[in-house]
Design an enzyme around this catalytic site. Structure first.
Site, PDB file in Angstrom:
ATOM      1  N   ASP A 237       0.590   0.885   5.525  1.00 47.16           N
ATOM      2  CA  ASP A 237       0.252   0.020   4.404  1.00 47.16           C
ATOM      3  C   ASP A 237      -1.196  -0.439   4.633  1.00 47.16           C
ATOM      4  OD1 ASP A 237       0.211  -1.439   2.112  1.00 47.16           O
ATOM      5  OD2 ASP A 237       2.117  -2.443   2.448  1.00 47.16           O
TER       6      ASP A 237
HETATM    7  C1  BGC Z   1       0.789  -2.880  -0.814  1.00 39.76           C
HETATM    8  C2  BGC Z   1       1.160  -1.429  -1.005  1.00 39.76           C
HETATM    9  C3  BGC Z   1       0.084  -0.737  -1.802  1.00 39.76           C
HETATM   10  C4  BGC Z   1      -1.215  -0.875  -1.058  1.00 39.76           C
HETATM   11  C5  BGC Z   1      -2.375  -0.186  -1.730  1.00 39.76           C
HETATM   12  C6  BGC Z   1      -0.618  -3.066  -0.283  1.00 39.76           C
HETATM   13  O1  BGC Z   1      -1.016  -4.395  -0.434  1.00 39.76           O
HETATM   14  O2  BGC Z   1       1.717  -3.499   0.042  1.00 39.76           O
HETATM   15  O3  BGC Z   1       2.401  -1.326  -1.651  1.00 39.76           O
HETATM   16  O4  BGC Z   1       0.441   0.600  -2.009  1.00 39.76           O
HETATM   17  O5  BGC Z   1      -1.531  -2.255  -0.956  1.00 39.76           O
HETATM   18  O6  BGC Z   1      -2.770  -0.850  -2.863  1.00 39.76           O
END
Ligand code: BGC
Length: 745
Positions: A237
């Site tokens: 993540d």
């Molecule tokens: C989220 C993810 C997301 C990523 C990219 C993170 O803050 O938890 O689900 O895909 O950001 O935007």
């Protein structure tokens, strides 16, 4: 299964790469791209969120959207809406739309679907997730991923694993027993890997048993790669990696984050240093690069060309695939699929005295009340935000549905303080935990002006409600509450809606109420007074139109709740047994983990209806509930044993005794006759949905294998088949069981 020819080519290309080049491939080079190696034709992998459509484009290294119209896109129903359809085909077409558009926008991987268990109704991201039930999630996620990946683009199932709250999401540690992990939190991911063959997966921010999900060897290697034989791509993540060695040795392939100092990421320069010092083996990097190249071949981003040189040496380079699926964005057919899904995602919770539908021929004047009737939701929620090509609000949907022969009047009814526009994108600060916590604690009261406005809006709506014979109130939540990065404080309806709804129902008891929400809300203040209640999650660009069709009766509602709707957080298993929002770390925990608090999943497998049934806790509406304009009679349940196996075939007949053709979802649950202390009363093990014409009878068939009667044992650490009398329940919801049969195992 690995393709031998591919593996040989991957090895050949890997052999061409220097350590620097390999390292450039395993971390971001832009916020949504990993690095490539131009010398050998290896491109960057392009990714984007997200679950409800392909997110708007950002500058490569600034959290600023590019600001053109080129990224306007289809807005799909959220996963909580897709799950409410209980329709595998619609999950498939939703995936097809998402994949097609991701490819159309030049992506190699769409950061979806999010399938975390809805353990806690306060979790801000519940709207992005499907259900509290692992079986329902598994059945819906498989076609969804298959649909995405038909388009030469990869899914990225997330967030692996046990991500159940937004509060302190970066540093909350989860402790749970093995049975709970295996029975509740892993099955959706296991189905995504083994059945849907997802090519991509994202680790979580939170820690599981002391280690962040995105650098957790137990999850990413022992379970994912060794047990489930996953050879796809694992990305972190964004900002979820905290340690070079742990991450490099965990099974992670690409580190992504939110800051533009890409070379300083844990899997960039620090990793190179560690390899040079001999602290981490280069073989780990090779393994990541293999996974990356295999991923590129799968999505047809590259082919690998081998060439025999004069000296007999074979060289390799990556080349483009000329006939890769180009995808496409905003095709009419996609919008049609989005509409069909939205139609089946509307759940009718209550319809006393058959108040609904409001037939157009009988509706000369329709009053629509509520901010949510006129509110667009696509652009909010966090990383699930998108720039929708269009979004039909309930008000627009109703005006279109009823047409010129009905006077459609709107009253806002309640006041929603608009947040001042974010100066910086929220994601830029999304790993700054102190800042996030400060935000979460901010409370705002109303100014005297605002208080006046609140009263005025309510009085106006109530006065009009007296005059109009047909009234629809559209309320619920929005993405100021159903949002990434923070949890809700309670299940209470915001913005004084309870007072408004009560006052409207007082003067017009025939007003129908619609709740737009991605997570449970407390309706107890007016639930008994309302004759009709509809439920809808964020339901895509056609959501308002779908809702209007259900209200007018041109579509018969067929959605069912993918989660229980408790009235109060204190009624939930998390409140009773969990440690939400988290307990302080013990001294030992502090020493060994990079966490700020711990969350014990003490309720174990008793999540959602498994808890409410076991402890006889009343919820507003149960899991699987959803009414129709037709009525269905269930009969003739037959259970036959498959010879020589712990397996059964089950069939049941369902007759439409109503006057309209309608779809019904038949649900099959299994439980012990004498329920043991450690087991749920019953668990979903099958469902099917079909259209039945008035007077027609349809046979629904199910197959149950050994797994349907098994539990994971914390003692033997294996799945064990239960023995004794087991009940097979067939119902229209978890609480509306129509027939049962007992079998012996
Ligand atoms: C989220 C993810 C997301 C990523 C990219 C993170 O803050 O938890 O689900 O895909 O950001 O935007």
């Amino acid at each position: 299964m690995k393709n031998r020819e591919w593996e040989q080519k991957i090895e050949a290309l890997l052999a061409e790469l220097t350590l620097d080049e390999k390292i450039s491939m395993i971390h971001s080079a832009e916020f949504f791209r990993s690095g490539g190696v131009p010398r050998l034709g290896i491109p960057r992998i392009s990714m984007n969120d997200g679950p409800m459509g392909v997110r708007n484009e950002f500058e490569p290294d600034k959290w600023v959207t590019i600001g053109t119209t080129a990224d306007s896109t289809s807005y799909l129903p959220s996963n909580s809406a897709i799950a409410a359809t209980w329709n595998r085909e619609l999950a498939k077409t939703s995936g097809e739309v998402l994949g097609r558009e991701a490819r159309g926008r030049g992506k190699d991987m769409i950061l979806a679907p999010g399938i975390n268990i809805k353990r806690n109704p306060l979790c801000g991201r519940n709207f992005e997730y499907m259900s509290e039930d692992p079986y329902l999630i598994s059945e819906m996620v498989v076609p969804l991923i298959e649909g995405i990946q038909e388009n030469d683009v990869s899914a990225c199932v997330k967030h692996f694993a046990c991500n159940a709250q937004e509060y302190e999401r970066l540093f909350v540690n989860v402790e749970l027993d093995e049975r709970t992990l295996r029975e509740i939190y892993l099955p959706g991911f296991e189905a995504a890997v083994k059945r849907a063959k997802t090519w991509g997966l994202m680790g979580s921010y939170n820690l599981v048993r002391g280690v962040h999900g995105s650098q957790n060897r137990f999850l990413l290697t022992d379970i994912l790669r060794k047990e489930w034989k996953y050879d796809g791509l694992v990305v972190s993540d964004w900002g979820a990696v905290h340690d070079t060695k742990l991450a490099a040795e965990s099974g992670l392939d690409i580190e992504m984050s939110v800051t533009p100092d890409f070379d300083e990421y844990y899997l960039a320069n620090p990793l190179k240093e560690a390899i040079k010092k001999g602290e981490i083996s280069e073989e780990r990097v090779d393994e990541m690069v293999r996974n990356i190249l295999r991923f590129m071949l799968r999505v047809r981003l590259i082919e690998i060309e081998l060439k025999k040189q004069k000296n007999g040496k074979v060289t390799a380079k990556a080349v483009r695939v000329p006939d890769r699926d180009p995808g496409c964005v905003n095709a009419d057919v996609c919008h049609t699929f989005v509409r069909k899904t939205a139609e089946e995602a509307v759940v009718m919770l209550k319809n006393d005295k058959k108040l609904l539908p409001f037939k157009p021929s009988e509706t000369q004047r329709l009053l629509v009340i509520g901010d949510n009737a006129n509110r667009m939701h696509a652009a909010g929620g966090g990383s699930a935000e998108i720039k929708a090509l269009y979004e039909k609000t309930p008000l627009l949907g109703l005006a279109n549905e009823y047409g010129g022969n009905t006077e459609v009047k709107y009253a806002r009814g309640y006041y929603v303080p608009r947040k001042t526009a974010d100066i910086v994108n929220w994601q830029e600060g999304s790993v700054n935990i102190e800042e996030i916590n400060r935000e979460q604690r901010k409370k705002g009261g109303f100014t005297a002006e605002e208080k006046k406005l609140i009263k005025k809006l309510r009085d106006e709506a109530v006065a009009l409600a007296k005059e109009y014979d047909k009234v629809v109130i559209v309320g619920g939540l929005d993405h100021d509450l159903d949002v990434e990065g923070k949890d809700k404080e309670s299940l209470k309806l915001p913005y004084g809606q309870d007072e408004l709804i009560k006052a409207v129902l007082e003067v017009n008891p025939n007003a129908a109420v619609v709740m737009v929400s991605g997570s449970p809300v407390d309706m107890s203040a007016w639930m008994d007074k309302a004759k009709a209640i509809l439920w809808m999650s964020y339901n895509g660009m056609e959501g308002g139109a779908a809702l209007a069709e259900v209200i007018s009766g041109s579509i018969v509602p067929s959605g069912k709740l993918p989660e229980s709707l408790p009235a109060d957080f204190k009624d939930t298993p998390v409140a009773k047994y969990g440690d939400y929002p988290g307990r302080k770390l013990t001294a030992a925990e502090k020493k060994r983990m990079n966490a700020r608090l711990t969350q014990n999943f003490n309720e174990g497998v008793f999540v959602g209806y498994r808890y409410y049934e076991k402890e006889n806790v009343k919820v507003q509406f149960p899991f699987g509930h959803g009414l129709s304009y037709a009525d269905f009679k269930y009969s003739g349940l037959k259970v036959e044993k498959v010879k020589g196996k712990t397996a059964f075939t089950v069939s049941v007949q369902v007759k439409n005794t109503g006057h309209v053709s309608a779809k019904e979802t038949v649900q099959l649950y299994v439980g012990e006759k004498n329920v043991s202390a450690g087991n749920p009363v019953k668990e979903l093990k099958g469902f099917d949905k079909a259209e039945i014409k008035p007077g027609q009878t349809k046979t629904f068939k199910f197959k149950l294998d050994e797994k349907a009667f098994s539990h994971f044992s914390n003692e033997s650490m294996k799945w064990e088949v239960m023995s004794g009398d087991m009940v097979i329940y067939i119902g229209a919801s978890s609480a509306d069981i129509r027939c049962t049969k007992t079998v012996k195992i």
